[in-house]
Design a protein around this motif. Structure first.
Motif, short mmCIF file in Angstrom:
data_model
loop_
_atom_site.label_atom_id
_atom_site.label_comp_id
_atom_site.label_asym_id
_atom_site.label_seq_id
_atom_site.Cartn_x
_atom_site.Cartn_y
_atom_site.Cartn_z
N PHE A 196 0.78 -1.34 -0.01
CA PHE A 196 0.09 -0.04 0.06
C PHE A 196 0.93 1.16 0.07
N MET A 197 1.91 1.22 1.01
CA MET A 197 2.81 2.41 0.94
C MET A 197 3.28 2.61 -0.63
N ASN A 198 3.88 1.63 -1.07
CA ASN A 198 4.46 1.93 -2.45
C ASN A 198 3.59 2.35 -3.44
N ALA A 199 2.25 1.90 -3.31
CA ALA A 199 1.36 2.37 -4.45
C ALA A 199 0.79 3.97 -3.96
N ALA A 200 0.66 4.07 -2.79
CA ALA A 200 0.10 5.33 -2.23
C ALA A 200 0.94 6.66 -2.36
N ILE A 201 2.35 6.19 -1.82
CA ILE A 201 3.18 7.40 -1.67
C ILE A 201 3.35 8.36 -2.98
N PRO A 202 3.35 7.76 -4.13
CA PRO A 202 3.52 8.79 -5.35
C PRO A 202 2.25 9.51 -5.40
N ILE A 203 0.95 8.81 -5.14
CA ILE A 203 -0.07 9.71 -5.27
C ILE A 203 -0.17 10.91 -4.10
N ALA A 204 0.12 10.55 -3.01
CA ALA A 204 0.37 11.63 -1.87
C ALA A 204 1.19 12.56 -2.50
N ALA A 205 2.42 12.24 -2.73
CA ALA A 205 3.46 13.14 -3.11
C ALA A 205 2.73 13.90 -4.24
N VAL A 206 2.17 13.70 -5.04
CA VAL A 206 1.65 14.30 -6.44
C VAL A 206 0.71 15.28 -5.81
N LEU A 207 -0.20 14.75 -4.75
CA LEU A 207 -1.32 15.75 -4.32
C LEU A 207 -0.71 16.76 -3.58
N ALA A 208 0.30 16.55 -2.61
CA ALA A 208 0.70 17.46 -1.71
C ALA A 208 1.56 18.55 -2.57
N THR A 209 2.21 18.31 -3.70
CA THR A 209 3.03 19.19 -4.52
C THR A 209 2.03 19.85 -5.23
N PHE A 210 0.97 19.44 -5.83
CA PHE A 210 0.15 20.55 -6.75
C PHE A 210 -0.83 21.21 -5.97
N VAL A 211 -1.22 20.63 -4.57
CA VAL A 211 -1.96 21.51 -3.76
C VAL A 211 -1.18 22.86 -3.65
N MET A 212 0.11 22.48 -2.76
CA MET A 212 1.11 23.52 -2.58
C MET A 212 1.29 24.39 -3.53
N HIS A 213 1.77 24.06 -4.61
CA HIS A 213 2.02 24.80 -6.08
C HIS A 213 0.61 25.79 -6.17
N HIS A 214 -0.41 25.21 -6.08
CA HIS A 214 -1.52 26.11 -6.06
C HIS A 214 -1.71 27.42 -5.49
N PHE A 215 -1.33 26.96 -3.87
CA PHE A 215 -1.28 28.06 -2.99
C PHE A 215 -0.19 29.01 -2.96
N LEU A 216 0.96 28.28 -3.53
CA LEU A 216 2.39 29.21 -3.46
C LEU A 216 2.04 30.24 -4.65
#
Length: 1573
Positions: free
Chosen positions: A547-567
Motif C-alpha cells: 500500500f505504501m508503495n502504491a500510495a506514496i506517489p499519489i500522496a506526493a503528487v497531491l501535496a505538490t500540486f496543492v502547495m503549488h496552487h497556494f504558493l
C-alpha cells in the motif's frame, strides 16, 4: 532541381571554386563521403564471400572467439561514433529545414553514409574476430586513417572561417575527429600486439582454456560487447527449451574464473593475509577479505548503476521538453538568424537542436535503451560476483567443517543445525547483500538528483512532495523489520507443526488402530492456528508495504500540486506537471528498495558475525601423530600466495585442492617395534572440558591380530578408539602408530552413518571396485537378501533422501564398508549392537575371523558379546575410563580369576539365551518384511500413476512433438482457478473489482491533471480567442469575461477539489486492494491446509504403504510454505503490473489512436518473448532447486560422518565432491539470472520502442492540431511506466507458474479416497459395553490390501470362544498380521465377515469399532509429550488406573523414579527410553483401555527373555477373563494357549489345542516347536 547535392539557392553558385577548392564547403563534405564509400565497396564482397563459405547458420564453434586487443574499447568507440553520426544527421536535417529554400543534401548525406560505414566496420570486425583472421583488419586501418584526414580538413576549414564551439556543427566535427583518431590508435595497437602485418613473425595465439573445453556453455565472459549487453548468446538455449527441457548437460560447466575453487583461493588468500606475524591470533575480518577478493567487480557494477540512474532522469526532462516545444515548432525564422550562415549554409547553435521535438523523441529513446542496458549490466555483474562469493564461502565453511574438533560437535558448541544454517541461510544472506549493495550508495545520489530536478521544475512546492516521500521512508523500514520478525515467529510455529505432522505420519497405523486420529489432528490444527495468526500479521504488514508503495506517489503528487496552487496562485504548466509526475515515479523506487536494502545489510552483518565465530572455532590437533611426531609449521601449510595463480592455469583442479591443504608427510623412523600397530603410552585424553575422560592409558594393539575391547556401557570403549584416531584432545602422553599403516583406518562407528548414494557406493566408499571382494563382503554381512528386496538391487539410493533402511540394515552396510576397504587397520565399534544372534555369529565367523584375519589385518573390536572373547588374540578390559586388564584370555584366566568368573556367568546367560533364541522369525526377517511390504506396494502404486499420466498425454494431443511444446508453454489456468476458489468467491470478487477500480481512479487522477494544466496554457496564450489548438471551444471559457485572473481562479476552484477527492479515493483503494489480495491468499492457504490434513489423516492405511513419507511431508512443509507466503505477493505483483501496463497502453491509444497500429508487432514480439522465457525459466528454476538439495545434504552428511571421513582419510575426495556440487548449483543459478537479464533487456527495449512510437504518434498528431500539450505529457508519462513494468509481468507469470505447482501437488492429494468412517449402523445403536463377552466368529473371510492386488487371506473360518487365549503362528508372509488388521477393518474385506458378540464389524462406524478393541503392535510407537499423554491421549482415565497399567507392564518403579512421574517428558519417537521399555509402554497402553478383546501382534520381539516370561504371566492373570489373540513370534510363547491356529499363505493349515497339534509328529506346529526348543 529540388534535390541537388549542394543545394540550389538563388544568388549562390554552389559549385564555384574561385576561392580555392577546399574553401567550397560543399566540396569538403563530398570529400568526407570518400572513405565511407571506400569501406563499403571493399568490405561487402569480403563479408558475402566469408558468409557464403562458412554459412552463418552454423554456430561458429566457440573456441575461435578470441578477442583482439582493445576489443571492448573498440566497441564502445564505435557506439559513440554511431551516436555522433546520428547527431550530425539530425543537425543537418534540422538546419536544412530551418533556413534554406532548397534541399542541401551535403548537410546530412555524409552523416548517413558515415553511420552505415561505422555499422559495417563493426560487423566486419566481429566476423574477422570469430574467424581469427587478423590480416583483413588492414582495411579498417586504412578506413580510419582516411576518415581522420578528411574530417580534419573540414575542422581546419571551419576554424579558418571563425566557426567556433558555439556552433553545434563545429562540436560534432571535432568529436568525430577525436573518435576516428582513437579508433586509429586502437587499430595500431592490434598491429603492435598481434604483429599480423609489417612484422616478420606474427604472434601465435591460443584461445582461453575455457573455450577449448567444450563443456563450458556459459559464454558471457567470451562473447563480444553487444552480445554481452543484450545476452544474445542465450538465444539458442532459451528458444531450444521449447523443444526439449533444459538439462544439466545443456548448461555444462562453469568457466574457470567462476569456479568455487578459484574463488575460494582468492578469498582464502585475502583472509589469511590479514594474519600478521606479530599478531597471529587476531581474527581476520571477513568484510575486508570479501572486499579484497571481490571489490573490483562491485565498483564496476556501481559505476554502471550510477550511469543508469543519471540516464534515468533523461526521461522526465525529454518529456517536459517535448510538451514545451510542441507549440513553438512552427515559428517562422526571424531575420536576425541570417547572420549565422557561412559557406552559404546555415549553422545552428547547440541549444537550438534540443528544441526540436522529433530530436527529443529520438534522444529519449536512445537514453532509455542505454539506461536499461547499463542497469542490467550492473545487475548482472553484482549477481555474478554474489555467486562467486557464495561458492568461495561454501568452500571455506566446508574446509573448516573437515577440521572441526569432534568435541565441538559432541559438546554441542556447534550443532548440525547451526552448520546447516550457515550453509543454507548465512551464505545466501551474504550473496543477496552483494546483489543489493550497489543500491546502498547509488540510491542516495538518485534521491538527491531527483529532488534537485523537482526543485528546478516546480520550485518550493516540489520539496513538499519530496519530503512526503522521504518522511514515509522510515515507516517503510519499520514495516520491513516487522515483516522479518513475524516471519521468524511463523517459522517457529511451522517447524512445530511439521514436527507434530511427521509424528502423526510415522505412527499413523497406531493412531488408526486406537481411533485417535482426530485428537492428534486437532493438536496439529491448533498449532496451525497459531501459525495462521502470525501469518495474518505477516499478511497485514505485507499489504501495508504494498500500500505504501502504491500510495506514496499519489500522496506526493497531491501535496505538490496543492502547495503549488497556494504558493503560485496557479497550477503548473503541462510540461512541468508531467515531468514532475515522472520524477515522482522514479523517486519512489529507490525509497521503497532502500528499506529492503537496509534490512539485508543488517542481516548480512549478523551473518558475517556468525561466520567469523564459526571460522574461529576449535580445530582438531594437527595429526602429526600419524606420521611420526613432527609438527607442521603454519608456513609450510600455506604455500606462497603468488604461486596459486600459476597452478591454476597449468594443473587440473583436482590435485591442486589436495596439495593446497594437506600437511607435508615425512618418512617414518624405523625405531618403532614392528609387532605393535598402535601404542598409547601414559595417555590422558579429554573431550575438551579439561576433565580427562580417559586417564592413564597404556596399551598396545598387536599387528595383524584381533584385539577386543570390553567393558560396561559408558566406560570409555568408543572414546579409546577415537583417542587413537586423534579425535580427542590429548592432555598428556602420546599415541604411536607404526609405519606400516597406510594413513587410513577403516572405521565403523556405533551409530551407523550412510551417504546419500547407492548401496554399492556406500560400501566401496571411493575404493576401486573388485567384484570378488565385494561379493565376499556382502555375504559376510548377509546383505544379499536385503539387497534383493531393494527395487534396483545395490544400485538403489539409500540415505536421507533415498530409501529408509532399518537400524540393523544400516549397521551392516557400515560394517561392510569397513571390511571392504583395503587398509591395514580396522576399527569396529560395537558392530553387533543392532543385529540379532544369527547375523552376529555369521558376521563374526565369515567377516571378522575369515575375511580380516586371513588378510592378516589388525582388527580392533569393541563389543558387549562376551561369548566371542574366545576368538580374541588380545583383550583390553576397561572400567570407568581407564584400563582394567590387558592380555590374552589365558593371562586373565590365570591372573584375575574374579573377572574371569564374572565373564563366565555372563557368558552362560548368553548361551542360555542362544539356545532359546534360535528364533523362528528373527528381527532381521522382520526388517526385511517391512522393506518388502513397502516396495511391493510402492511398485503397484507406481504402475497406476504411470498409466494415469499416459492417458492424460494421449488426451491432450496425438502428435508428440507439439504436446511437449504445448504442455510446456501453457499457463496452468485450472490450478489457478482451484487456488482462487479455495480462497472463497466473495474475496475473489472483491479483489478483482477493487483492483479495477483502483487502476481506473489512478488513470483518472492523471487525466484530470492533464485537463487542469492544459486549461492553463489555453487561458494564458490568449483567453478564449486562440482557436489554433481547438481547445477553448471545449472549455467554454466565455471570451466575454474581462480578465484572465478571475477565469484562472474559477478554473482552479473547479479543478482543485475534484483533484483532491480523486487522490483521496485512489489512496483508500490502494489500501483496500493490498489488503484483499493478501487476505484472499490467507484464506486459500487456510482452506488448502485444512482439507489436506483431514484427507491425509483419514486416508486408508494402504495409502501410507504406497506413498513415501517424505513425499507427504513435503506437501506439508515446502508446498504449504509456498502457498502461505509466496503465492499472495506474486499474485499481487502480477495483477498490479499487468493492469498498469494495460491502463498505460489504453491511455496512449485513446490519446493517439495511431499508436494502435504500432502496437500489433510489439504485442506479437512480447508474446513470443514471454512464451520462450517462461518455459526456460521454469526449467532453470527446477535445475537450481534440484541441484541445491544434494549440496545441502552433502554438508550435513559430512558434519555427521566427520570421524569416519577423517579416519578413512578421505577429506580430499569429499572436498572435490563439494566443489563439484557447488559448481553445478552455481551454474544453474547463473543461467537462471542470465535468463532473467535476457528477458529484462528485451522487454526494456520493447518498452523503449513503445515510448518512441508514443512520442512519434503524439508529435505527428499535434502537427495536425489534434492534441493538447497536457495529453501528450500524460501519454508519454504512461509510456515511461510501461518500460518498468513489462518485465515484471513476465517474471511474475513465470514465478506464479512455478509456485502453482505446489497447489497442484496439494490438489493431487486432495483426491485420495477416505476410509468409510460411517458404517451402516449409527453409533447410538451399538450397545454401550459392546463387546462384553469377546466371542469372535470368522466366516469365510477374504481380505486384500487393495482391489488391484491378490487376496492375502482366502476363505478363513474360525470360532473363538469368549475368554479364550488364542495363538496364531506361521512363517513370514502367511497372513498372520493381515488377520489382526482385519479385526479392525483396516484392510479391504471383500467377502465373508467377522462377527464379534453378534455384530458384523463391517457395519460399525470405524471410530466405535476401533475404540472398543485394543492391540499391541510389533514396533513400539511413542509420541513426544508426557507419559500420561502416551497412555491416554483422550484424558478419560484416573491416575490410579494409569499406575495400575504401568504396574502390570513392570514399569511402575521406573516411572516413579522419573522427574514428574506420569508427567515425565517423552522425547520424539520415545528416544529417551530403550526399545524394550518402549514396548512395555505400548503394553501398558493396551491395559489402560479395558477392552474384552486384546490382540498382540508379535509384541514381544524386542524384549529380553526374563521380561517376556513375566509378561506372559501378567497377561494370563490380568486378562484371565478376556479374549486374547497372540500372533506369535517365538512359538514357545503360545504353548500355554487354549487354541492354536497355524497359517500358511493366507489359509488356515492347522486349528486345534496345542497339545493335540504337538502329537501330530509331521505337523507344521510340531516342526516349529522342535526348531524352537
Amino acid at each position: 532541381m529540388a534535390l541537388s547535392f549542394c543545394g540550389n539557392d538563388n544568388g549562390i553558385n554552389a559549385y564555384t571554386v574561385k576561392e580555392g577548392v577546399l574553401n567550397n564547403g560543399c566540396f569538403v563534405d563530398a570529400l568526407n563521403l570518400v572513405p565511407h564509400v571506400f569501406l563499403l565497396f571493399i568490405t561487402f564482397p569480403i563479408l558475402f564471400i566469408g558468409w557464403g563459405s562458412q554459412s552463418s547458420k552454423v554456430q561458429i564453434h566457440h573456441n575461435t572467439w578470441l578477442h583482439f586487443p582493445g576489443h571492448n574499447l573498440r566497441w564502445i568507440l564505435t557506439f559513440s561514433l554511431l551516436f555522433v553520426h546520428v547527431c550530425e544527421f539530425a543537425e543537418g536535417i534540422v538546419s536544412n529545414n530551418r533556413m534554406m529554400e532548397t534541399n542541401h543534401l551535403h548537410l546530412f548525406m555524409p552523416a548517413f553514409m558515415g553511420f552505415v560505414a561505422a555499422t559495417t566496420s563493426v560487423v566486419y570486425y566481429h566476423n574477422i574476430e570469430t574467424s581469427n583472421f587478423p590480416k583483413l583488419l588492414l582495411v579498417l586501418f586504412i578506413y580510419w586513417v582516411l576518415a581522420f584526414i578528411t574530417k580534419s580538413i573540414k575542422l581546419w576549414k571551419f576554424a579558418e572561417y571563425h566557426v567556433g564551439p558555439q556552433h553545434l556543427r563545429f562540436c560534432i566535427t571535432a568529436l568525430l575527429v577525436l573518435l576516428y583518431g582513437l579508433l586509429m590508435a586502437v587499430e595500431i595497437n592490434v598491429i603492435r600486439v598481434r604483429k599480423y602485418v609489417f612484422f616478420a613473425n606474427p604472434q601465435k595465439v591460443k584461445p582461453p582454456e575455457d573455450l577449448q573445453d567444450l563443456g563450458v556453455r556459459f559464454l558471457q565472459p567470451f562473447v563480444n560487447l553487444l552480445s554481452k549487453a543484450t545476452y544474445w548468446w542465450m538465444n539458442p538455449l532459451i528458444m531450444g527449451a521449447h523443444k526439449r527441457p533444459i538439462e544439466l548437460k545443456k548448461i555444462g560447466k562453469l568457466p574457470i574464473a567462476m569456479r568455487a575453487l578459484t574463488n575460494y583461493l582468492r578469498l582464502k588468500d585475502a583472509y589469511e593475509d590479514q594474519r600478521t606475524a606479530e599478531d597471529p591470533d587476531r581474527a581476520p575480518s571477513i568484510w575486508r577479505s570479501m572486499y579484497r577478493a571481490f571489490g573490483r567487480p562491485i565498483l564496476l557494477s556501481s559505476t554502471f548503476r550510477y550511469l543508469a540512474d543519471l540516464l534515468g532522469f533523461a526521461g522526465p526532462l525529454c518529456i517536459s521538453g517535448i510538451v514545451k516545444y510542441l507549440k513553438t515548432d512552427d515559428e517562422v525564422a526571424t531575420p536576425d538568424k541570417i547572420k549565422e550562415t557561412y559557406f552559404g549554409v546555415y549553422f545552428m547553435s547547440s541549444t537550438e537542436l534540443l528544441q526540436n521535438t522529433s530530436v527529443l523523441a529520438v534522444l529519449l529513446f536512445l537514453a532509455l535503451i542505454l539506461q536499461r542496458t547499463f542497469l542490467q549490466a550492473s545487475y548482472y555483474v553484482t549477481i555474478e560476483t554474489g555467486i562467486n562469493l557464495r561458492g568461495a564461502l561454501l568452500a571455506m565453511i566446508y574446509n573448516k567443517i573437515l577440521r572441526l574438533s569432534t568435541s565441538n560437535m559432541s559438546m554441542g558448541e556447534m550443532t548440525l543445525g547451526q552448520i546447516n544454517n550457515l550453509v543454507a541461510i548465512e551464505t545466501n544472506q551474504l550473496m543477496w547483500f552483494l546483489f543489493l549493495c550497489p543500491n546502498l550508495w547509488a540510491m542516495p545520489v538518485q534521491i538527491v538528483m531527483g529532488v534537485i530536478l523537482l526543485y528546478y521544475l516546480l520550485g518550493w512546492s516540489a520539496l513538499v512532495g519530496a519530503s512526503v516521500i522521504v518522511l514515509l521512508a522510515p515507516v517503510q523500514y519499520l514495516i520491513a523489520t516487522k515483516l522479518a520478525d513475524t516471519q521468524k515467529s511463523s517459522l517457529e510455529h511451522s517447524t512445530d507443526r511439521l514436527k507434530k505432522t511427521s509424528e502423526i505420519l510415522k505412527g499413523i497405523k497406531l493412531l488408526k488402530l486406537y481411533a485417535w486420529e482426530n485428537i492428534f489432528c486437532d493438536s496439529v490444527e491448533e498449532t496451525r492456528g497459531k501459525e495462521l495468526t502470525s501469518l495474518k500479521t505477516f499478511a497485514f504488514y505485507t499489504s501495508m508495504s504494498i500500500f505504501m508503495n502504491a500510495a506514496i506517489p499519489i500522496a506526493a503528487v497531491l501535496a505538490t500540486f496543492v502547495m503549488h496552487h497556494f504558493l503560485n496562485k496557479s497550477g503548473p504548466s503541462p510540461s512541468e506537471a508531467f515531468a514532475a509526475l515522472a520524477l515522482f515515479h522514479i523517486l519512489v523506487t529507490p525509497l521503497f528498495l532502500l528499506s529492503t536494502v537496509v534490512r539485508f545489510a543488517v542481516k548480512a552483518l549478523v551473518s558475517v558475525q556468525k561466520l567469523g565465530e564459526f571460522l574461529q572455532s576449535d580445530e582438531i590437533e594437527d595429526d602429526s601423530w600419524r606420521n611420526g611426531d613432527m609438527t607442521v609449521s603454519f608456513e609450510a601449510g600455506k604455500k606462497n600466495p603468488g604461486m596459486t595463480k600459476a597452478h591454476n592455469r597449468k594443473k587440473p583442479m583436482r590435485y591442486q585442492m589436495d596439495n593446497y591443504e594437506q600437511p607435508t608427510r615425512r618418512q617414518m623412523r624405523p625405531t618403532e617395534t614392528e609387532d605393535v600397530a598402535v601404542k598409547v603410552s601414559n595417555g590422558f585424553f579429554t573431550w575438551g572440558n579439561n576433565l580427562s575422560t580417559l586417564s592413564d592409558i597404556n596399551i598396545r594393539i598387536p599387528t595383524g591380530q584381533l584385539t577386543m575391547i570390553v567393558g560396561q556401557v559408558g566406560c570409555g570403549k568408543s572414546s579409546l578408539l577415537l583417542a587413537m584416531l586423534g579425535e580427542m584432545q590429548t592432555i598428556d602422553g602420546r599415541v604411536h602408530w607404526s609405519n606400516k599403516n597406510r594413513y587410513s583406518v577403516a572405521y565403523a562407528t556405533q551409530k551407523s552413518w550412510l551417504l546419500n548414494a547407492t548401496v554399492e557406493e556406500n560400501i566401496t566408499f571411493g575404493s576401486p571396485f573388485s567384484k570378488q571382494r565385494y561379493k565376499a563382503v556382502i555375504d559376510a554381512c548377509s546383505l544379499q537378501p536385503d539387497i534383493d528386496l531393494l527395487p534396483f538391487g545395490d544400485q538403489t539410493e539409500i540415505g536421507e533422501r533415498g530409501i529408509n533402511l532399518s537400524g540393523g540394515q544400516r549397521q551392516r552396510i557400515c560394517v561392510a564398508r569397513a571390511l571392504y576397504q583395503n587398509t591395514n587397520i580396522v576399527f569396529l565399534d560395537d558392530p553387533f549392537s543392532a543385529l540379532d544372534i544369527h547375523l552376529s555369529d555369521h558376521l563374526m565367523q565369515e567377516g571378522i575371523l575369515k575375511l580380516l584375519q586371513d588378510d592378516k589385518r589388525t582388527v580392533v573390536l569393541v563389543t558387549h558379546k562376551l561369548q566371542y572373547l574366545t576368538h580374541a588374540d588380545w583383550i583390553i578390559a576397561m572400567k570407568d575410563g581407564s584400563v582394567l586388564r590387558e592380555g590374552t584370555l589365558k593371562d586373565i584366566q590365570n591372573h584375575d580369576v574374579e573377572l574371569y568368573d564374572h565373564w563366565k556367568t555372563l557368558m552362560n546367560r548368553h548361551d542360555h539365551e542362544l539356545e532359546k533364541d534360535i528364533q523362528q522369525d528373527s528381527q532381521t526377517t522382520l526388517e526385511r518384511k517391512t522393506l518388502r511390504r513397502a516396495f511391493y506396494s510402492r511398485e503397484a502404486k507406481n504402475q497406476i500413476d504411470d498409466e494415469d499420466e499416459e492417458e492424460e498425454e494421449e488426451e491432450e494431443d496425438d502428435d508428440n512433438m507439439s504436446t511437449t511444446t504445448n504442455r510446456r508453454s501453457k499457463i496452468p489456468w485450472r490450478v489457478c482457478w482451484c487456488y482462487l476458489s479455495s480462497g472463497g468467491f466473495f474475496m475473489v470478487f472483491l479483489m478483482v473489482s477493487s483492483k479495477l477500480l483502483k487502476h481506473s481512479v489512478i488513470v483518472a487522477i492523471d487525466y484530470w491533471l492533464a485537463l487542469w494544466t492544459s486549461s492553463k496554457t489555453n487561458q494564458s496564450t490568449g483567453g478564449g480567442t486562440d482557436l489554433t489548438n481547438g481547445t477553448s471551444t471545449v472549455y467554454g471559457s466565455n471570451s466575454t469575461q474581462p480578465t484572465f485572473a478571475t477565469v484562472e481562479d474559477e478554473q482552479d476552484s473547479y479543478y482543485l477539489p475534484v483533484f483532491i477527492i480523486l487522490c483521496a479515493a485512489g489512496i483508500t483503494l490502494c489500501l483496500i486492494t493490498s489488503l484483499t489480495v493478501e487476505f484472499l491468499g490467507l484464506s486459500a492457504a487456510t482452506n488448502l491446509h485444512h482439507n489436506l490434513l483431514n484427507k491425509i489423516i483419514h486416508a486408508p492405511i494402504r495409502f501410507f504403504d504406497i506413498t513415501p513419507l517424505g513425499q507427504i511431508l513435503n506437501r506439508f512443509s515446502a508446498d504449504t510454505n509456498i502457498i502461505d507466503q509466496h503465492i499472495p505477493p506474486t499474485l499481487e505483483s502480477l495483477t498490479r503490473s499487468t493492469l498498469l501496463c494495460l491502463s498505460a497502453i489504453g491511455v496512449i491509444s485513446s490519446i493517439t489512436p495511431a499508436f494502435l497500429i504500432a502496437l500489433v508487432p510489439l504485442a506479437v514480439a512480447f508474446y513470443f518473448i514471454q512464451k520462450y522465457f517462461r518455459v526456460a525459466s521454469k526449467d532453470l528454476q527446477d535445475l537450481d532447486d534440484s541441484t541445491q538439495l544434494p549440496l545441502l545434504c552433502h554438508f550435513s552428511e559430512t558434519a555427521e560422518g566427520l570421524t569416519t571421513i577423517r579416519a578413512f582419510r578421505h577429506e580430499a575426495r569429499f572436498k572435490q565432491r563439494m566443489l563439484e556440487l557447488t559448481d553445478t548449483n552455481n551454474t544453474a543459478y547463473l543461467f537462471l539470472s542470465a535468463a532473467n537479464r535476457w528477458l529484462e533487456v528485451r522487454t526494456d527495449y520493447l518498452g523503449a520502442v513503445i515510448v518512441l512510437t508514443a512520442a512519434g504518434a503524439s508529435i505527428w498528431s499535434s502537427l495536425y492540431g489534434l492534441l493538447r500539450g497536457g495529453l501528450v505529457g500524460l501519454g508519454l508519462t504512461y509510456a515511461l511506466t510501461v518500460t518498468n513494468y513489462l518485465n515484471w509481468v513476465v517474471r511474475n507469470l513465470a514465478d506464479l507458474e512455478v509456485q502453482m505447482a505446489a497447489v497442484k501437488k496439494v490438489n493431487s492429494f486432495l483426491g485420495t479416497e477416505s476410509e468409510n468412517y460411517e458404517g451402516s449402523m449409527g453409533a447410538s445403536q451399538v450397545p454401550e459395553n459392546w463387546p462384553q463377552e469377546g466371542e469372535i466368529k470368522i466366516q469365510d473371510l477374504c481380505v486384500r490390501y487393495d482391489p488391484m492386488l491378490k487376496p492375502v487371506l482366502k476363505h478363513v473360518n474360525a470360532y473363538i470362544e469368549p475368554g479364550q487365549k488364542v495363538g496364531i503362528c506361521g512363517r513370514t508372509g502367511s497372513g498372520k498380521s493381515s488377520l489382526s488388521l482385519a479385526f479392525f477393518n483396516m484392510v479391504d474385506i471383500f467377502e465373508g465377515k467377522i462377527v464379534i458378540d453378534g455384530i458384523d464389524i463391517c457395519k460399525l462406524p470405524l471410530q466405535t469399532l476401533r475404540s472398543r478393541l485394543s492391540i499391541i503392535l510389533q514396533d513400539p510407537v511413542l509420541f513426544s509429550g508426557s507419559i500420561r499423554f502416551n497412555l491416554d491421549p483422550e484424558r478419560t482415565c484416573t491416575d490410579d488406573r494409569l499406575w495400575e497399567a504401568l504396574e502390570i507392564a513392570q514399569l511402575k518403579n521406573m516411572v516413579k523414579a522419573l522427574p514428574g512421574g506420569l508427567d515425565a517428558v517423552v522425547t520424539e519417537g520415545g528416544e529417551n527410553f530403550s526399545v524394550g521399555q518402549r514396548q512395555l509402554f505400548c503394553l501398558a497402553r493396551a491395559f489402560v483401555r479395558k477392552s474384552s478383546i486384546l490382540i498382540m501382534d508379535e509384541a514381544t520381539a524386542s524384549i529380553d527373555m526374563a521380561t517376556e516370561n513375566i509378561l506372559q504371566k501378567v497377561v494370563m492373570t490380568a486378562f484371565a477373563d478376556r479374549t486374547v489373540v497372540t500372533i506369535a513370534h517365538r512359538v514357545h510363547t503360545i504353548l500355554t494357549a487354549d487354541l492354536v491356529i497355524v497359517m500358511k499363505r493366507g489359509n488356515i493349515l492347522e486349528y486345534d489345542k496345542p497339545e493335540t497339534l504337538l502329537e501330530q509328529e509331521d505337523g507344521m506346529f510340531a516342526s516349529f516347536v522342535k526348531a524352537d526348543m
